[in-house]
Scaffold this active site. Structure first.
Site, mmCIF file in Angstrom:
data_model
loop_
_atom_site.group_PDB
_atom_site.id
_atom_site.type_symbol
_atom_site.label_atom_id
_atom_site.label_comp_id
_atom_site.label_asym_id
_atom_site.label_seq_id
_atom_site.Cartn_x
_atom_site.Cartn_y
_atom_site.Cartn_z
ATOM 1 N N ASP A 246 -1.887 -1.040 -11.975
ATOM 2 C CA ASP A 246 -2.883 -0.964 -10.894
ATOM 3 C C ASP A 246 -4.257 -1.246 -11.475
ATOM 4 O O ASP A 246 -4.636 -0.679 -12.513
ATOM 5 C CB ASP A 246 -2.832 0.423 -10.237
ATOM 6 N N ILE A 247 -4.993 -2.121 -10.800
ATOM 7 C CA ILE A 247 -6.289 -2.561 -11.341
ATOM 8 C C ILE A 247 -7.354 -1.458 -11.255
ATOM 9 O O ILE A 247 -8.345 -1.486 -11.983
ATOM 10 C CB ILE A 247 -6.728 -3.859 -10.616
ATOM 11 N N ASN B 247 2.591 4.968 -0.214
ATOM 12 C CA ASN B 247 1.712 5.149 0.941
ATOM 13 C C ASN B 247 2.210 4.202 2.022
ATOM 14 O O ASN B 247 2.304 2.996 1.804
ATOM 15 C CB ASN B 247 0.264 4.834 0.570
ATOM 16 N N GLN C 1 -2.202 3.539 2.898
ATOM 17 C CA GLN C 1 -1.771 2.202 2.478
ATOM 18 C C GLN C 1 -2.867 1.191 2.803
ATOM 19 O O GLN C 1 -3.332 1.120 3.943
ATOM 20 C CB GLN C 1 -0.468 1.801 3.181
ATOM 21 N N HIS D 4 5.015 -0.834 -1.803
ATOM 22 C CA HIS D 4 4.953 -0.647 -3.256
ATOM 23 C C HIS D 4 4.988 0.837 -3.577
ATOM 24 O O HIS D 4 4.506 1.667 -2.818
ATOM 25 C CB HIS D 4 3.684 -1.282 -3.830
HETATM 26 P P1 AMP Z 1 -2.160 1.383 -1.435
HETATM 27 O O1 AMP Z 1 -3.492 2.015 -1.112
HETATM 28 O O2 AMP Z 1 -1.017 2.365 -1.500
HETATM 29 O O3 AMP Z 1 -1.863 0.222 -0.510
HETATM 30 O O4 AMP Z 1 -2.287 0.844 -2.902
HETATM 31 C C1 AMP Z 1 -2.804 -0.412 -3.230
HETATM 32 C C2 AMP Z 1 -3.129 -0.372 -4.697
HETATM 33 O O5 AMP Z 1 -3.239 -1.704 -5.164
HETATM 34 C C3 AMP Z 1 -4.455 0.331 -5.021
HETATM 35 O O6 AMP Z 1 -4.222 1.434 -5.891
HETATM 36 C C4 AMP Z 1 -5.288 -0.775 -5.709
HETATM 37 O O7 AMP Z 1 -6.069 -0.281 -6.765
HETATM 38 C C5 AMP Z 1 -4.226 -1.753 -6.172
HETATM 39 N N1 AMP Z 1 -4.636 -3.130 -6.290
HETATM 40 C C6 AMP Z 1 -5.362 -3.845 -5.404
HETATM 41 N N2 AMP Z 1 -5.522 -5.105 -5.848
HETATM 42 C C7 AMP Z 1 -4.892 -5.190 -7.036
HETATM 43 C C8 AMP Z 1 -4.704 -6.247 -7.993
HETATM 44 N N3 AMP Z 1 -5.209 -7.479 -7.798
HETATM 45 N N4 AMP Z 1 -3.996 -5.972 -9.118
HETATM 46 C C9 AMP Z 1 -3.494 -4.734 -9.322
HETATM 47 N N5 AMP Z 1 -3.628 -3.711 -8.453
HETATM 48 C C10 AMP Z 1 -4.327 -3.933 -7.328
#
Ligand code: AMP
Ligand code: ZN
Length: 153
Positions: A38-39, A94, A101, A107
């Protein structure tokens, strides 16, 4: 015979990662799933795992694909825990905006946890009153029966 194409959404950031159109720090790949860091980690080592095919929510995931992703979780959890030295992990999905989410490609989050870390957890929990618990059991069982009838299960 050629395999049907897995569903893909050209506007989905996770589909773009799956198809190599934008970079990600991948740690595990199979023919049907990808895991990457996760970024914006809750704690370092925060990892996401998802099916390659685009499905927005858990409830829309075909059973065999859900089973495949789930089958990777124990090994991935062991690796994240060992690599980070975490005391524990939160493994969560989520599902929907109200549940937090933000990216509509289902995911699993694998979040390393450390004693006394700054994460605001657990969430508040309530109580059932009177026959609310039994009524809830009835409603969920009814829905489960209806959906298993629908697929002949
Ligand atoms: P959610 O809020 O459950 O939909 O989680 C989405 C997750 O994706 C968040 O924790 C973000 O930090 C992560 N995220 C968003 N863009 C990227 C990306 N380009 N690479 C890796 N993680 C990401
Ligand atoms: Zn997607």
């Amino acid at each position: 015979m050629s395999q049907p194409q897995a569903p893909q959404d050209p506007h989905c950031i996770f589909c773009k990662i799956v198809h190599g159109q934008i970079p990600a720090t991948k740690v595990l790949e199979t023919s049907q799933a990808v895991a990457f860091l996760d970024i914006h980690p809750v704690n370092p080592g925060h990892t996401l795992i998802l099916p390659r095919a685009h499905h927005a929510h858990l409830g829309e995931l075909p059973d065999d694909l859900a089973a495949h992703v789930a089958s990777l979780l124990p090994r991935l959890c062991r690796a994240v825990r060992a690599a980070t030295g975490a005391d524990g992990l939160n493994v969560i999905v989520n599902n929907g905006r109200s549940a937090g989410q933000t990216i509509d490609h289902v995911h699993w989050h694998i979040i390393p946890r450390f004693r006394d870390d700054a994460v605001n957890w657990p969430w508040p929990q309530g109580e059932y009153v009177g026959d609310e618990l039994g009524q809830m059991q009835f409603r969920i069982e009814q829905e489960l029966r209806a959906s298993s009838d629908a697929v002949g299960g």
